[in-house]
Design an enzyme around this catalytic site. Sequence first.
Site, PDB file in Angstrom:
ATOM      1  N   TYR A  36       1.738   5.423  -2.510  1.00 58.66           N
ATOM      2  CA  TYR A  36       2.105   6.804  -2.205  1.00 58.66           C
ATOM      3  C   TYR A  36       3.491   7.140  -2.749  1.00 58.66           C
ATOM      4  O   TYR A  36       3.786   8.298  -3.020  1.00 58.66           O
ATOM      5  CB  TYR A  36       2.008   7.048  -0.696  1.00 58.66           C
ATOM      6  CG  TYR A  36       0.592   6.865  -0.223  1.00 58.66           C
ATOM      7  CD1 TYR A  36      -0.381   7.808  -0.519  1.00 58.66           C
ATOM      8  CD2 TYR A  36       0.203   5.706   0.450  1.00 58.66           C
ATOM      9  CE1 TYR A  36      -1.698   7.623  -0.138  1.00 58.66           C
ATOM     10  CE2 TYR A  36      -1.101   5.508   0.833  1.00 58.66           C
ATOM     11  CZ  TYR A  36      -2.056   6.476   0.530  1.00 58.66           C
ATOM     12  OH  TYR A  36      -3.369   6.275   0.888  1.00 58.66           O
ATOM     13  N   HIS A  61       0.810  -1.215   0.000  1.00 62.96           N
ATOM     14  CA  HIS A  61       0.000   0.000   0.000  1.00 62.96           C
ATOM     15  C   HIS A  61       0.847   1.271   0.000  1.00 62.96           C
ATOM     16  O   HIS A  61       0.568   2.181  -0.786  1.00 62.96           O
ATOM     17  CB  HIS A  61      -0.999   0.038   1.148  1.00 62.96           C
ATOM     18  CG  HIS A  61      -1.990   1.144   0.980  1.00 62.96           C
ATOM     19  ND1 HIS A  61      -3.035   1.073   0.089  1.00 62.96           N
ATOM     20  CD2 HIS A  61      -2.065   2.376   1.526  1.00 62.96           C
ATOM     21  CE1 HIS A  61      -3.719   2.200   0.105  1.00 62.96           C
ATOM     22  NE2 HIS A  61      -3.158   3.016   0.974  1.00 62.96           N
ATOM     23  N   HIS A  74     -10.471   1.315  -9.456  1.00 66.04           N
ATOM     24  CA  HIS A  74      -9.890   2.273  -8.509  1.00 66.04           C
ATOM     25  C   HIS A  74      -8.425   2.555  -8.819  1.00 66.04           C
ATOM     26  O   HIS A  74      -8.009   3.707  -8.907  1.00 66.04           O
ATOM     27  CB  HIS A  74     -10.033   1.738  -7.084  1.00 66.04           C
ATOM     28  CG  HIS A  74      -9.249   2.525  -6.072  1.00 66.04           C
ATOM     29  ND1 HIS A  74      -9.606   3.799  -5.685  1.00 66.04           N
ATOM     30  CD2 HIS A  74      -8.122   2.224  -5.374  1.00 66.04           C
ATOM     31  CE1 HIS A  74      -8.734   4.250  -4.795  1.00 66.04           C
ATOM     32  NE2 HIS A  74      -7.827   3.316  -4.597  1.00 66.04           N
ATOM     33  N   PHE A  75      -7.608   1.508  -8.992  1.00 62.96           N
ATOM     34  CA  PHE A  75      -6.186   1.822  -9.183  1.00 62.96           C
ATOM     35  C   PHE A  75      -5.867   2.264 -10.607  1.00 62.96           C
ATOM     36  O   PHE A  75      -4.785   2.794 -10.860  1.00 62.96           O
ATOM     37  CB  PHE A  75      -5.259   0.697  -8.679  1.00 62.96           C
ATOM     38  CG  PHE A  75      -5.380  -0.642  -9.327  1.00 62.96           C
ATOM     39  CD1 PHE A  75      -5.010  -0.843 -10.640  1.00 62.96           C
ATOM     40  CD2 PHE A  75      -5.790  -1.744  -8.591  1.00 62.96           C
ATOM     41  CE1 PHE A  75      -5.082  -2.088 -11.227  1.00 62.96           C
ATOM     42  CE2 PHE A  75      -5.863  -3.007  -9.169  1.00 62.96           C
ATOM     43  CZ  PHE A  75      -5.509  -3.170 -10.496  1.00 62.96           C
ATOM     44  N   HIS A  76      -6.821   2.105 -11.536  1.00 66.06           N
ATOM     45  CA  HIS A  76      -6.617   2.753 -12.835  1.00 66.06           C
ATOM     46  C   HIS A  76      -6.893   4.254 -12.749  1.00 66.06           C
ATOM     47  O   HIS A  76      -6.423   5.021 -13.590  1.00 66.06           O
ATOM     48  CB  HIS A  76      -7.489   2.101 -13.913  1.00 66.06           C
ATOM     49  CG  HIS A  76      -6.857   0.899 -14.539  1.00 66.06           C
ATOM     50  ND1 HIS A  76      -6.898  -0.346 -13.970  1.00 66.06           N
ATOM     51  CD2 HIS A  76      -6.126   0.752 -15.680  1.00 66.06           C
ATOM     52  CE1 HIS A  76      -6.234  -1.210 -14.724  1.00 66.06           C
ATOM     53  NE2 HIS A  76      -5.756  -0.563 -15.767  1.00 66.06           N
ATOM     54  N   ARG A  83     -11.884  -9.924 -10.562  1.00 71.02           N
ATOM     55  CA  ARG A  83     -10.678  -9.460 -11.246  1.00 71.02           C
ATOM     56  C   ARG A  83      -9.659 -10.602 -11.273  1.00 71.02           C
ATOM     57  O   ARG A  83      -9.932 -11.696 -10.789  1.00 71.02           O
ATOM     58  CB  ARG A  83     -10.086  -8.245 -10.538  1.00 71.02           C
ATOM     59  CG  ARG A  83      -9.599  -8.486  -9.105  1.00 71.02           C
ATOM     60  CD  ARG A  83      -8.952  -7.236  -8.556  1.00 71.02           C
ATOM     61  NE  ARG A  83      -8.512  -7.394  -7.174  1.00 71.02           N
ATOM     62  CZ  ARG A  83      -7.335  -6.958  -6.712  1.00 71.02           C
ATOM     63  NH1 ARG A  83      -6.496  -6.372  -7.541  1.00 71.02           N
ATOM     64  NH2 ARG A  83      -7.005  -7.106  -5.443  1.00 71.02           N
ATOM     65  N   ARG A  84      -8.499 -10.333 -11.880  1.00 73.49           N
ATOM     66  CA  ARG A  84      -7.379 -11.285 -11.913  1.00 73.49           C
ATOM     67  C   ARG A  84      -7.746 -12.606 -12.589  1.00 73.49           C
ATOM     68  O   ARG A  84      -7.209 -13.657 -12.242  1.00 73.49           O
ATOM     69  CB  ARG A  84      -6.882 -11.600 -10.492  1.00 73.49           C
ATOM     70  CG  ARG A  84      -6.173 -10.467  -9.793  1.00 73.49           C
ATOM     71  CD  ARG A  84      -5.961 -10.846  -8.348  1.00 73.49           C
ATOM     72  NE  ARG A  84      -5.000  -9.984  -7.677  1.00 73.49           N
ATOM     73  CZ  ARG A  84      -4.857  -9.916  -6.364  1.00 73.49           C
ATOM     74  NH1 ARG A  84      -5.626 -10.657  -5.593  1.00 73.49           N
ATOM     75  NH2 ARG A  84      -3.955  -9.130  -5.809  1.00 73.49           N
TER      76      ARG A  84
END
Length: 591
Positions: free
Chosen positions: A233, A229, A380-382, A443-444
Amino acid sequence: MSNAYIDEFPAEAKIVRAAFYSSFLALALGGVFGIIQTLHRTDFLRFIDSVDYYTVLTAHGVFLVISFTIFFLVGIFTWAITTSLDRGLEDIRFSWGWYSLMAVGITLTGVAILAGFTDATDISASVLFTFYAPLQAHPMFYLGLVLFVVGTWLAGADWFRSWWAWKTENPDERIPLPTFMVLTTMLMWYIATLGVAVAILAFLLPWSLGWIDTVNPLLTRTLFWFFGHPVVYFWLMPAYMMWYVMLPKISGGKLFSDPLARVVFVLFLVLSVPTGIHHQYLDPGIAEGFKFIAMTNTMFLLLPSLLTAFTVVASMEHGARQRGGEGYFGWLKALPWRDPVFTGMALAGLMFAAAGFSGMINAGMNINYLVHNTFWVVGHFHLTVGTAVALTFMAVTYWFLPQVTGRALWNRSVALGQVVLWFIGMTFMSNAMHRGGLLGIPRRTAEPQYEGFEFEAAVGSVAELDAQIALGGVLLTLSLVLFFANVIGTALNGKSDSLPANGYAETLSGPEDAPLVLDNLKLWTAIAVVLVIFAYTFPLLSIIERGGLFGPEVIPFPLTLESVTTVGIALETVATETVDGATSALVGVIR
């Protein structure tokens, strides 16, 4: 004669340029694998076997979220240190050393992944970006990652050396803001990568080499997310830096508040690492209380994001009003929307605001159960690394590339079209992914459908969602083609003597308005370590106590609940004393 970066720091410009080109190569590879998996999963075009899909997915993840982002990061951090301190790196040979180590490391990792497409060798690494057990990769994959991470550690040491040398010559000066951002980011990175270093060196690499027979999957998974995680950042903080020190300058104004920017980066240093367990809400081997602590820590991370939104928008408004903008919202029209550097960063920030809302869903324990391991997470992470980071990096490339090559940008209109096309493509893709996640689409996996079961959408259909995702993927690929056309065109352009001067935004409220305690990096690092101890000591000891270091029934030394409790209490006592000593300083900053 221009005052571009290459004129001021010719040796360092070569390092930055090499880092950028390495980053772009990874972006190209990751982009190719991205469109392949998009078309395969949505069943629009399949020319690979579904078994190979997981190798494609691994390559897409590793090349983009490890290689592309971090190579670009070391480039702009080198620029930030040398520009803000107004001095070159201490030893350019050392700098080429850490760059070479990163390049060798990611090459080994990449070869291990790509070898999975052929049966001519037993080398493979189809373990996805989240490479924890029980999936196992070839030792070359882990070795490459180790060399790559060590290269980033040495890069950080290089930047700290420059700051220490500057500090010796300027003992009474405040740390320049870009340097402050680099140093706090690297301190967070040093703490965060301890988890993945232990996971690889103590468990995964020996297991892959056959030196040990088993590992504790939950332990390696937890150590990965200790790193997994905060690495988000590590990608975001250089994008934040660009929003703080470049966006106001491009807008035609000044940064609203240097002190607020410092507070944001201190908060990221302190709060980024003790949050990883929120990726493990559905792991049964971790007590609910530990998960609640991780959720609380994660929610606190909303604060630096909200402060950033306020500061950056205020800075943009100041720039717009300097350009003649008027009214409550009329000033928006005065912003330089025809500038691809500004527009790309502004659209990236807008997408990140949307990502913040979906991130709150991921962070909440009870709501997370609805979307965990679904397409929602991919959406979300896209929005985060795929847009907030990637689009910011591509946009600032149009400013940086002329600075480090001495050549004018090939085509500003193409650049503007490219950043807008990326925004549109990601809007289609991420919207459909979020909606698909709410339906429970996993996903995955190369085959998201289940036999005898159909996902039913309240609005639209799964076919419509697939069409949106495929359309988004095609638009993103076209955007990448335009980006690389501009990069190559710029590299082949003739030398220019009329480039803009190197520099970054001035401030309305400068470092003199910031409390001195903000520059106390030792204090904030100590608090960060204390919070990590609070968040991870008991979960890790509990996991080891239940499942052993190397799996059930494989315990190399006697371990009892009493010994776990004793160690935990001792660590908690040390942590409490450190927090008590720092409380007054924290209260002062908050006030």
